[in-house]
Design an enzyme around this catalytic site. Structure first.
Site, PDB file in Angstrom:
ATOM      1  N   CYS A  85      -7.920   8.408  28.433  1.00 16.29           N
ATOM      2  CA  CYS A  85      -7.038   8.584  29.589  1.00 16.29           C
ATOM      3  C   CYS A  85      -5.670   7.953  29.364  1.00 16.29           C
ATOM      4  O   CYS A  85      -4.888   7.822  30.310  1.00 16.29           O
ATOM      5  CB  CYS A  85      -7.703   7.995  30.832  1.00 16.29           C
ATOM      6  SG  CYS A  85      -9.245   8.838  31.194  1.00 16.29           S
ATOM      7  N   ASP A  86      -5.379   7.522  28.134  1.00 16.13           N
ATOM      8  CA  ASP A  86      -4.092   6.895  27.856  1.00 16.13           C
ATOM      9  C   ASP A  86      -3.103   7.931  27.321  1.00 16.13           C
ATOM     10  O   ASP A  86      -3.467   8.785  26.505  1.00 16.13           O
ATOM     11  CB  ASP A  86      -4.285   5.778  26.822  1.00 16.13           C
ATOM     12  CG  ASP A  86      -3.029   4.954  26.646  1.00 16.13           C
ATOM     13  OD1 ASP A  86      -2.000   5.300  27.250  1.00 16.13           O
ATOM     14  OD2 ASP A  86      -3.084   3.963  25.895  1.00 16.13           O
TER      15      ASP A  86
ATOM     16  N   GLU B 144      -7.030  -3.298  -8.183  1.00 13.10           N
ATOM     17  CA  GLU B 144      -7.811  -3.252  -6.929  1.00 13.10           C
ATOM     18  C   GLU B 144      -7.451  -2.023  -6.101  1.00 13.10           C
ATOM     19  O   GLU B 144      -7.002  -2.150  -4.962  1.00 13.10           O
ATOM     20  CB  GLU B 144      -7.511  -4.496  -6.080  1.00 13.10           C
ATOM     21  CG  GLU B 144      -7.663  -5.824  -6.776  1.00 13.10           C
ATOM     22  CD  GLU B 144      -7.015  -6.976  -5.983  1.00 13.10           C
ATOM     23  OE1 GLU B 144      -6.305  -6.723  -4.993  1.00 13.10           O
ATOM     24  OE2 GLU B 144      -7.222  -8.120  -6.377  1.00 13.10           O
ATOM     25  N   PRO B 145      -7.631  -0.812  -6.632  1.00 14.19           N
ATOM     26  CA  PRO B 145      -7.243   0.373  -5.868  1.00 14.19           C
ATOM     27  C   PRO B 145      -8.166   0.596  -4.673  1.00 14.19           C
ATOM     28  O   PRO B 145      -9.373   0.432  -4.781  1.00 14.19           O
ATOM     29  CB  PRO B 145      -7.410   1.514  -6.878  1.00 14.19           C
ATOM     30  CG  PRO B 145      -8.493   1.020  -7.799  1.00 14.19           C
ATOM     31  CD  PRO B 145      -8.273  -0.467  -7.916  1.00 14.19           C
ATOM     32  N   GLY B 146      -7.595   0.946  -3.528  1.00 17.38           N
ATOM     33  CA  GLY B 146      -8.385   1.279  -2.351  1.00 17.38           C
ATOM     34  C   GLY B 146      -8.056   2.699  -1.938  1.00 17.38           C
ATOM     35  O   GLY B 146      -8.800   3.649  -2.189  1.00 17.38           O
ATOM     36  N   ARG B 147      -6.890   2.842  -1.302  1.00 14.05           N
ATOM     37  CA  ARG B 147      -6.450   4.136  -0.787  1.00 14.05           C
ATOM     38  C   ARG B 147      -6.586   5.278  -1.799  1.00 14.05           C
ATOM     39  O   ARG B 147      -7.070   6.357  -1.460  1.00 14.05           O
ATOM     40  CB  ARG B 147      -4.971   4.029  -0.380  1.00 14.05           C
ATOM     41  CG  ARG B 147      -4.401   5.324   0.209  1.00 14.05           C
ATOM     42  CD  ARG B 147      -2.874   5.234   0.310  1.00 14.05           C
ATOM     43  NE  ARG B 147      -2.435   4.109   1.105  1.00 14.05           N
ATOM     44  CZ  ARG B 147      -2.337   4.103   2.446  1.00 14.05           C
ATOM     45  NH1 ARG B 147      -2.635   5.177   3.119  1.00 14.05           N
ATOM     46  NH2 ARG B 147      -1.914   3.024   3.086  1.00 14.05           N
TER      47      ARG B 147
ATOM     48  N   TYR C 237      -8.110   4.051   5.678  1.00 15.02           N
ATOM     49  CA  TYR C 237      -7.488   3.398   6.831  1.00 15.02           C
ATOM     50  C   TYR C 237      -7.474   4.295   8.068  1.00 15.02           C
ATOM     51  O   TYR C 237      -6.478   4.374   8.777  1.00 15.02           O
ATOM     52  CB  TYR C 237      -6.061   2.929   6.472  1.00 15.02           C
ATOM     53  CG  TYR C 237      -6.026   2.039   5.251  1.00 15.02           C
ATOM     54  CD1 TYR C 237      -6.600   0.773   5.289  1.00 15.02           C
ATOM     55  CD2 TYR C 237      -5.463   2.465   4.058  1.00 15.02           C
ATOM     56  CE1 TYR C 237      -6.595  -0.052   4.171  1.00 15.02           C
ATOM     57  CE2 TYR C 237      -5.451   1.654   2.937  1.00 15.02           C
ATOM     58  CZ  TYR C 237      -6.021   0.396   3.002  1.00 15.02           C
ATOM     59  OH  TYR C 237      -6.006  -0.414   1.888  1.00 15.02           O
TER      60      TYR C 237
ATOM     61  N   SER D  53       0.822  -1.205   0.000  1.00 12.09           N
ATOM     62  CA  SER D  53       0.000   0.000   0.000  1.00 12.09           C
ATOM     63  C   SER D  53       0.859   1.259   0.000  1.00 12.09           C
ATOM     64  O   SER D  53       1.914   1.300   0.624  1.00 12.09           O
ATOM     65  CB  SER D  53      -0.914  -0.015   1.232  1.00 12.09           C
ATOM     66  OG  SER D  53      -2.029   0.796   0.984  1.00 12.09           O
TER      67      SER D  53
ATOM     68  N   GLY E 286      -2.445  -0.321  -4.081  1.00 11.36           N
ATOM     69  CA  GLY E 286      -1.161   0.272  -3.719  1.00 11.36           C
ATOM     70  C   GLY E 286      -0.900   1.640  -4.307  1.00 11.36           C
ATOM     71  O   GLY E 286       0.083   2.294  -3.943  1.00 11.36           O
TER      72      GLY E 286
HETATM   73  C1  LIG Z   1      -5.792  -3.666   1.014  1.00 11.34           C
HETATM   74  C2  LIG Z   1      -5.929  -4.332  -0.300  1.00 11.34           C
HETATM   75  C3  LIG Z   1      -6.163  -3.573  -1.461  1.00 11.34           C
HETATM   76  C4  LIG Z   1      -6.179  -2.060  -1.476  1.00 11.34           C
HETATM   77  O1  LIG Z   1      -4.881  -1.593  -1.353  1.00 11.34           O
HETATM   78  P1  LIG Z   1      -4.554  -0.019  -1.409  1.00 11.34           P
HETATM   79  O2  LIG Z   1      -3.126   0.031  -1.066  1.00 11.34           O
HETATM   80  O3  LIG Z   1      -5.433   0.637  -0.421  1.00 11.34           O
HETATM   81  O4  LIG Z   1      -4.828   0.426  -2.803  1.00 11.34           O
HETATM   82  C5  LIG Z   1      -6.333  -4.252  -2.650  1.00 11.34           C
HETATM   83  N1  LIG Z   1      -6.296  -5.594  -2.711  1.00 11.34           N
HETATM   84  C6  LIG Z   1      -6.079  -6.361  -1.618  1.00 11.34           C
HETATM   85  C7  LIG Z   1      -6.054  -7.829  -1.761  1.00 11.34           C
HETATM   86  C8  LIG Z   1      -5.883  -5.747  -0.381  1.00 11.34           C
HETATM   87  O5  LIG Z   1      -5.651  -6.513   0.706  1.00 11.34           O
END
Ligand SMILES: *Cc1c(COP(=O)(O)O)cnc(C)c1O
Length: 396
Positions: free
Chosen positions: A336-337, A267-270, A365, A194, A232
């Site tokens: 309180c931590d 598979e973009p997330g971030r 995240y 990532s 990633g």
């Molecule tokens: C977390 C994850 C993603 C997303 O990754 P990013 O770095 O957020 O783009 C895609 N595929 C799989 C299998 C993951 O575990």
């Protein structure tokens, strides 16, 4: 170092004033702390990545921000979805995502997880070992598999190839064994880690996969039709990153060497959600300690800023009240931590109790890893600029 805004142009001032109005309105309505999720930004990010990778089918990975407004916004854009858990299956299903727009990519699954996805109609899965492959003997009429390879990347925020993926040799063994068992292998996948800042990580992984795809064909095994280049893709947390189109140029180039028949997916997330959310939290109280003002906020490390622990988080943040002289300040969370400190080196104007701090780039995240520690309520996620339309309009 925490960035703050110093030289602000007239246009920015205008935008800032209207943003401040919006924040006050939303906090009056929903209370502090708050995560404001801007669906316009989700759309902008999706379109930017799609333009940078025109021949790649984008599957949004729900993990960094599994919110129905993100899913429906992306569905309207024509996106596909990458699911990893039963909860993610249930979420896309509840939004009305057709199952053939989804893949299930968790490399390790219980039989009940496989069945849960199959019942929905999602039939592409990921394996990276023979034990996992054998789970699909029972589902070989419905399921198709991607074999996940490992390419280590110590520089990434999360080096996902430490925990998942196999070598090319092991992948070849899995593919051969699948053929003997009558299980269909659709192709290969990987995740370079990532927030990968170096596009060459994708380039070398794609080249290794191309070699393996050729070996499989040479061995007379059924041809692999899909290459999944994972997530990633990086976002600009500190103003130092090149635009995504430039970042992807070497990836586009290596893709021209792949066979035309190979379908490439990602598979973009971030990248899709990180810039789409801002956090708003408020000063609960304050104290002077060692020459600095400590502000105790109503959100912290155990809440939306959990990314500081789990995701190398270092978000641009500033007080809403931003004019006036600035003093060395500390922003602490409410629990309180003593590890619950958001920022130790930040210059802020003098704040009163109830004043708000805005943090940006917090869509990925952050809230997903928040806890209820000490019973402090998690920031509510409020979606703005969501287009509520019938899905039929998008031709789905
Ligand atoms: C977390 C994850 C993603 C997303 O990754 P990013 O770095 O957020 O783009 C895609 N595929 C799989 C299998 C993951 O575990």
């Amino acid at each position: 170092m925490i960035r703050s805004i110093e030289n602000t142009s007239a246009v920015q001032l205008d935008t800032r004033a209207s943003e401040t109005d919006m924040i006050h309105r939303l906090v009056a309505q929903h209370d502090s702390p708050l995560m404001i999720l801007d669906c316009d930004v989700v759309r902008r990010q999706y379109r930017a990545l799609q333009a940078a990778l025109p021949n790649v089918v984008l599957h949004f990975a729900l993990k960094p921000m599994p919110h129905p407004a993100v899913v429906s916004t992306l569905l309207q854009e024509g996106a596909y979805f990458d699911l990893a858990t039963n909860g993610e299956v249930d979420l896309v299903k509840s939004v009305g995502v057709p199952a053939d727009r989804t893949i299930q990519t968790h490399p390790i699954k219980r039989d009940s997880d496989i069945r849960h996805a199959l019942d929905y109609g999602c039939n592409t899965f990921v394996v990276d070992n023979l034990n996992e492959l054998e789970k699909f003997i029972a589902h070989k009429d419905q399921a198709e598999l991607l074999v996940r390879l490992s390419f280590r990347n110590a520089d990434a925020y999360a080096d996902l190839s430490k925990k998942f993926g196999c070598s090319s040799e092991q992948a070849f063994e899995i593919i051969s064994r699948a053929f003997e068992l009558g299980i269909r292998i659709r192709g290969l996948s990987f995740h370079v880690g990532s927030q990968t800042m170096d596009p060459q990580k994708y380039v070398s992984a794609i080249a290794s996969c191309a070699k393996l795809i050729q070996q499989v064909a040479d061995a007379g095994l059924p041809a692999l039709s899909t290459l999944d280049i994972g997530g990633g893709f990086p976002v600009d947390y500190d103003g130092s990153l090149q635009p995504i189109d430039e970042f992807c140029a070497p990836i586009r180039e290596v893709m021209t060497t792949l066979p035309d028949t190979l379908k490439v997916i990602a598979e973009p997330g971030r990248f899709i959600v990180a810039p789409a959310a801002i956090n708003v939290c408020s000063v609960m109280g304050q104290a002077q300690r060692d020459g600095k003002t400590w502000y105790y906020m109503d959100d912290g490390i155990y809440g939306s800023f959990s990314g500081n622990v789990f995701d190398h988080g270092n978000y641009p943040m500033d007080a809403i009240k931003w004019h006036g002289e600035r003093y060395p300040s500390v922003l602490a969370g409410p629990t309180c931590d003593s590890i619950d400190v958001i920022a130790e080196e930040i210059m802020l104007p003098k704040l009163n109790n109830g004043d708000m701090v805005v943090s940006r780039m917090m869509g990925a995240y952050s809230t997903v890893t928040a806890t209820d520690f000490n019973f402090f309520k998690r920031a509510e996620v409020v979606a703005i600029n969501q287009v509520i339309e019938q899905l039929a309009v998008a031709g789905l």
